[in-house]
Write an enzyme that holds these catalytic residues in place. Sequence first.
Site, mmCIF file in Angstrom:
data_model
loop_
_atom_site.group_PDB
_atom_site.id
_atom_site.type_symbol
_atom_site.label_atom_id
_atom_site.label_comp_id
_atom_site.label_asym_id
_atom_site.label_seq_id
_atom_site.Cartn_x
_atom_site.Cartn_y
_atom_site.Cartn_z
ATOM 1 N N ARG A 24 0.946 -1.214 -0.050
ATOM 2 C CA ARG A 24 -0.158 0.010 -0.101
ATOM 3 C C ARG A 24 0.823 1.175 -0.160
ATOM 4 O O ARG A 24 2.062 1.209 0.070
ATOM 5 C CB ARG A 24 -0.986 0.014 1.080
ATOM 6 C CG ARG A 24 -0.077 0.098 2.548
ATOM 7 C CD ARG A 24 -1.195 0.036 3.765
ATOM 8 N NE ARG A 24 -0.617 0.440 5.276
ATOM 9 C CZ ARG A 24 -1.363 1.289 5.643
ATOM 10 N NH1 ARG A 24 -2.512 2.026 5.174
ATOM 11 N NH2 ARG A 24 -0.958 1.848 6.833
ATOM 12 N N LYS A 162 12.161 -1.177 2.272
ATOM 13 C CA LYS A 162 10.952 -1.900 1.617
ATOM 14 C C LYS A 162 11.460 -2.155 0.159
ATOM 15 O O LYS A 162 11.871 -1.594 -0.332
ATOM 16 C CB LYS A 162 9.901 -0.729 1.588
ATOM 17 C CG LYS A 162 9.117 -0.472 2.866
ATOM 18 C CD LYS A 162 8.153 -1.873 3.422
ATOM 19 C CE LYS A 162 7.831 -1.224 4.952
ATOM 20 N NZ LYS A 162 7.123 -2.351 5.657
ATOM 21 N N ASP A 190 12.067 -5.604 3.857
ATOM 22 C CA ASP A 190 11.055 -6.091 4.314
ATOM 23 C C ASP A 190 10.191 -6.040 2.774
ATOM 24 O O ASP A 190 9.929 -5.106 2.219
ATOM 25 C CB ASP A 190 10.062 -4.934 5.010
ATOM 26 C CG ASP A 190 8.658 -5.520 5.465
ATOM 27 O OD1 ASP A 190 8.408 -6.700 4.974
ATOM 28 O OD2 ASP A 190 7.993 -4.902 6.267
ATOM 29 N N GLU A 218 12.216 -9.419 6.226
ATOM 30 C CA GLU A 218 10.964 -9.595 6.602
ATOM 31 C C GLU A 218 9.735 -10.182 5.709
ATOM 32 O O GLU A 218 9.872 -9.421 4.575
ATOM 33 C CB GLU A 218 10.621 -8.072 7.288
ATOM 34 C CG GLU A 218 9.800 -8.065 8.329
ATOM 35 C CD GLU A 218 9.674 -6.652 8.891
ATOM 36 O OE1 GLU A 218 10.446 -6.254 9.254
ATOM 37 O OE2 GLU A 218 8.340 -6.352 9.259
ATOM 38 N N ASP A 243 6.391 -11.814 9.725
ATOM 39 C CA ASP A 243 5.605 -10.533 10.269
ATOM 40 C C ASP A 243 4.235 -10.742 9.948
ATOM 41 O O ASP A 243 3.472 -11.362 11.011
ATOM 42 C CB ASP A 243 6.144 -9.227 9.284
ATOM 43 C CG ASP A 243 5.465 -8.043 9.769
ATOM 44 O OD1 ASP A 243 4.575 -7.942 10.650
ATOM 45 O OD2 ASP A 243 5.629 -6.769 9.150
ATOM 46 N N LYS A 267 3.493 -7.196 16.781
ATOM 47 C CA LYS A 267 2.871 -5.797 16.360
ATOM 48 C C LYS A 267 1.363 -5.888 17.489
ATOM 49 O O LYS A 267 0.997 -6.686 17.116
ATOM 50 C CB LYS A 267 2.527 -5.583 15.066
ATOM 51 C CG LYS A 267 3.838 -5.340 14.074
ATOM 52 C CD LYS A 267 3.339 -4.779 12.818
ATOM 53 C CE LYS A 267 4.559 -4.588 11.806
ATOM 54 N NZ LYS A 267 3.975 -4.994 10.596
HETATM 55 C C1 LIG Z 1 5.960 1.552 9.964
HETATM 56 C C2 LIG Z 1 6.986 0.306 9.932
HETATM 57 N N1 LIG Z 1 8.217 0.413 10.097
HETATM 58 C C3 LIG Z 1 6.574 -0.548 8.941
HETATM 59 O O1 LIG Z 1 7.224 -0.588 7.895
HETATM 60 N N2 LIG Z 1 5.394 -1.387 9.069
HETATM 61 C C4 LIG Z 1 4.958 -2.250 7.940
HETATM 62 C C5 LIG Z 1 3.553 -1.994 7.982
HETATM 63 C C6 LIG Z 1 3.062 -0.708 7.892
HETATM 64 C C7 LIG Z 1 1.829 -0.477 7.455
HETATM 65 O O2 LIG Z 1 1.627 -0.637 6.009
HETATM 66 O O3 LIG Z 1 1.057 0.517 8.212
HETATM 67 C C8 LIG Z 1 5.584 -3.681 8.114
HETATM 68 O O4 LIG Z 1 6.337 -4.004 8.887
HETATM 69 O O5 LIG Z 1 5.179 -4.419 7.468
HETATM 70 MG MG LIG Z 2 6.670 -5.779 7.929
#
Ligand SMILES: C[C@H](N)C(=O)N[C@H](CCC(=O)O)C(=O)O
Ligand SMILES: [Mg+2]
Length: 363
Positions: A24, A162, A190, A218, A243, A267
Amino acid sequence: MKITEIRLGMISVPLRVPFKTALRSVSSVEDVIVEIHTDTGAVGYGEAPPTGAITGDTTGAIIGALQDHIIKTLVGRDVDDFEDVMKALNGCIVKNTSAKAAADMALWDLYGQLYNLPVYKLLGGSRSKIVTDITISVNDPEEMATDAINAIERGYDCLKVKVGSNPDLDVARLMAVRKAIGDKACIRIDANQAWSPKQAVKLLNQMQDKGLDIEFVEQPVKAHDFEGLKYVTERSYVPVLADESVFSPEDAVKIMQMGAADLVNIKLMKCGGLYNALKIASAAEVYGVECMIGCMLEAKVSVNAAVHLACAKQIITKIDLDGPVLCSEDPVLGGAVFNEKEITVSNGPGLGIQGIEGIRYLD
Ligand SMILES: C[C@H](N)C(=O)N[C@H](CCC(=O)O)C(=O)O
Ligand SMILES: [Mg+2]
């Protein structure tokens, strides 16, 4: 301390730059706020982000779960009957983990206030400072390299990069980021479920061969694909962190029993709050699996609760609590202090939050 009323509201906080993952893209935090009021005048605060792409929880669903199930279950109860209250919260509706997490943290906030202790100390913790990574959104390689340099200039020494949106670019993305920052920061990545198991092994081993020194990956594959996750864990040189595959304590135990991942990401929004997060941490202690504490795109109310957990539990060795530093402003009075990568927990009673500016109440 009896619960007399539960008020709901919304907050909006713009991000510094758009946040983009394989799942997203968003440009502001639009979260539900929960305020639990009591007959002593104490108020507990919670927050729930609508992360439909991961939890399935939309704004409407969070508000509906709270109004139709959770509020009715909690009003009139005594916070001192804490275990009963937690069981009632978790039993009053299935799933809906974000709504439950918001209520759970508000209850912990009150429980700490009742006994005049910060929640991390109530849980036996003694560390008061932790260090977070910061997320680099998935973009083209040049833009990610620029974002990585900016993060280093802000003082971060661990980047969560990411990947997975157009996977053909992923190795080039990591090469650009590593070239830009040299060895000034550790890199974890990730994929947010974007790769197939075979594709994951190929890409990760290419990254390793190129000397990109990836700390861990991740969620390389789909959330439900535990066998695929195990396939990657067994064949990749890069350690694997689960995750989206781990929502509940039961998921965590299954992943650990299977040896499907090297690490687990806790989380609050996936597991329904601190009560269940503690069960995951205990299971991880038993299996000797280190954990990361993560967040969704959240403001400081809910990330603050995760800070207390991280300060309490030594099995949590990786910190990804960058929600507040991705935001362009902080509407929360009190709570943890975020000085870029350095987070200092609040020593005030409960979760230490004194108020939230700009709440748009729903009643
Ligand atoms: C914000 C955190 N560092 C992060 O990357 N979380 C994501 C999901 C966050 C989202 O889409 O609101 C994760 O670890 O997948
Ligand atoms: Mg993640």
